[in-house]
Design a protein around this motif. Structure first.
Motif, PDB file in Angstrom:
ATOM      1  N   ILE A 202      29.063  50.964  85.936  1.00 47.49           N
ATOM      2  CA  ILE A 202      29.425  51.011  84.520  1.00 47.49           C
ATOM      3  C   ILE A 202      30.512  49.982  84.205  1.00 47.49           C
ATOM      4  CG2 ILE A 202      30.539  52.506  82.761  1.00 47.49           C
ATOM      5  CD1 ILE A 202      27.589  53.189  83.305  1.00 47.49           C
ATOM      6  N   LEU A 203      31.463  49.845  85.132  1.00 47.49           N
ATOM      7  CA  LEU A 203      32.573  48.908  84.917  1.00 47.49           C
ATOM      8  C   LEU A 203      32.116  47.455  84.917  1.00 47.49           C
ATOM      9  CD1 LEU A 203      35.439  50.564  87.027  1.00 47.49           C
ATOM     10  CD2 LEU A 203      35.363  50.317  84.536  1.00 47.49           C
ATOM     11  N   GLN A 204      30.913  47.195  85.447  1.00 50.41           N
ATOM     12  CA  GLN A 204      30.386  45.825  85.436  1.00 50.41           C
ATOM     13  C   GLN A 204      29.652  45.506  84.134  1.00 50.41           C
ATOM     14  OE1 GLN A 204      31.297  43.660  87.671  1.00 50.41           O
ATOM     15  NE2 GLN A 204      32.401  45.395  88.574  1.00 50.41           N
ATOM     16  N   MET A 205      29.472  46.495  83.271  1.00 50.81           N
ATOM     17  CA  MET A 205      28.683  46.266  82.057  1.00 50.81           C
ATOM     18  C   MET A 205      29.551  45.664  80.947  1.00 50.81           C
ATOM     19  SD  MET A 205      26.214  49.532  82.122  1.00 50.81           S
ATOM     20  CE  MET A 205      24.926  49.610  83.334  1.00 50.81           C
ATOM     21  N   PRO A 206      28.888  45.019  79.951  1.00 52.24           N
ATOM     22  CA  PRO A 206      29.656  44.252  78.957  1.00 52.24           C
ATOM     23  C   PRO A 206      30.391  45.106  77.912  1.00 52.24           C
ATOM     24  CG  PRO A 206      27.318  44.085  78.486  1.00 52.24           C
ATOM     25  CD  PRO A 206      27.435  44.842  79.773  1.00 52.24           C
ATOM     26  N   PHE A 207      31.244  46.010  78.382  1.00 52.62           N
ATOM     27  CA  PHE A 207      32.073  46.803  77.472  1.00 52.62           C
ATOM     28  C   PHE A 207      33.228  45.966  76.944  1.00 52.62           C
ATOM     29  CE2 PHE A 207      30.038  50.395  79.634  1.00 52.62           C
ATOM     30  CZ  PHE A 207      29.824  51.243  78.561  1.00 52.62           C
ATOM     31  N   ASP A 208      33.830  46.433  75.850  1.00 54.77           N
ATOM     32  CA  ASP A 208      35.009  45.770  75.284  1.00 54.77           C
ATOM     33  C   ASP A 208      36.272  46.554  75.569  1.00 54.77           C
ATOM     34  OD1 ASP A 208      33.374  43.830  73.604  1.00 54.77           O
ATOM     35  OD2 ASP A 208      32.643  45.776  72.878  1.00 54.77           O
TER      36      ASP A 208
END
Ligand code: AMP
Ligand code: ZN
Ligand code: FE
Ligand code: FE
Length: 274
Positions: A202-208
């Motif tokens: 999840i931490l590798q996904m393009p979150f802001d």
């Protein structure tokens, strides 16, 4: 007075027990300077909440909490500062409405099989997100359980006898929709993601951003998630996850962000809606 804005709470448009207007009044009385109402899978609260906030000279930042899944695990995603007119966002909310309609029918069927009879028509009204807490409250009313917690522990929680996750809507799709709406996508209550490999993915996904301050975090928790978010140059958000009497231990304003974080999100909201 210190500027404090609670960026995570629920109204009667999902599984909170206070109307949007009551939440804003409560926020003002608690000395908060800003608020975001983040109902599950709907932004319907804002139709009445925004004019009410404006009339009371109160800063309300549009937000939402989407239910998503990653390899069968439930992940909650907070969205902020999106365009309220985004077609993509409205379509995702509609997809969730249909997902819940179908899923709640399955849950009620399973409960019926266990001797607990609840009619779909008893579960809330049009335009409001119906979730498991509503079903739990009906079970209490009927006397089949004593508390919401008991309803989840025995029947409704993940993997329990009446549980059904419904259609899986992916994390990636949810982030993409929020971005298409000009908004920000934030990992909600990361400590609730139980499997470490899932957290890593999840931490590798393009979150802001990431919810670094949360009602029930211990200081150690806070340090971990704030550290990760800071390293990634993400927005660090915070909120109480207040649900009124549906979660009596989370108080409005028990977690919050300061002026700098709020102002940046609010400026983004004004741009997305200009
Ligand atoms: P749903 O959106 O229908 O999947 O229901 C999820 C909501 O139920 C969460 O946002 C919480 O408000 C509540 N919830 C989840 N697990 C529990 C639990 N173990 N006890 C009480 N409430 C819970
Ligand atoms: Zn909830
Ligand atoms: Fe959540
Ligand atoms: Fe929440």
């Amino acid at each position: 007075m210190t500027f404090r804005a609670d960026l995570h709470c629920h109204s009667t448009f999902s599984d909170g027990t206070d109307s949007p207007e009551a939440l804003i009044r409560l926020a003002i009385n608690a000395g908060l300077s800003g608020l975001s109402i983040t109902d599950h899978d709907t932004i319907a609260a804002y139709q009445s909440a925004l004019p009410f906030a404006e009339a009371n000279n109160f800063l309300l930042l549009p937000g939402v909490e989407f239910s998503a899944s990653h390899q069968g695990h439930s992940i909650h995603i907070l969205g902020y500062a999106f365009s309220l007119k985004s077609e993509e966002l409205h379509q995702l909310c509609e997809r969730h409405r249909l997902r819940r309609l179908k899923r709640n029918r399955t849950i009620l069927e399973r409960l019926r099989g266990l001797g607990i009879k609840i009619e779909e028509s008893e579960l809330g009204c049009e335009g409001h997100t119906v979730g498991r807490p509503h079903i739990a409250n009906m079970m209490i009313e009927q006397g089949s359980v004593k508390t919401i917690k008991e309803a989840f522990d025995r029947y409704l929680g993940e993997g329990k006898r009446a549980y059904d996750p419904g259609e899986q809507i992916s994390v990636t799709e949810t982030i993409e929709t929020l971005h298409a709406a000009g908004g920000k996508a934030v990992i909600a209550h990361p400590h609730l993601i139980k499997r470490r490999p899932t957290v890593r993915q999840i931490l590798q996904m393009p979150f802001d951003g990431i919810e670094g301050y949360y009602a029930r975090f211990s200081p150690a928790h806070e340090k971990e998630w704030v550290g990760i978010g800071t390293q990634k140059h993400w927005i660090i958000t915070g909120g109480s996850d207040y649900h009124g009497s549906n979660k009596p231990f989370n108080f409005l304003g028990s977690s919050w962000v300061g002026q700098k974080t709020f102002d940046a999100l609010y400026a983004h909201y004004l741009t997305a809606n200009s």
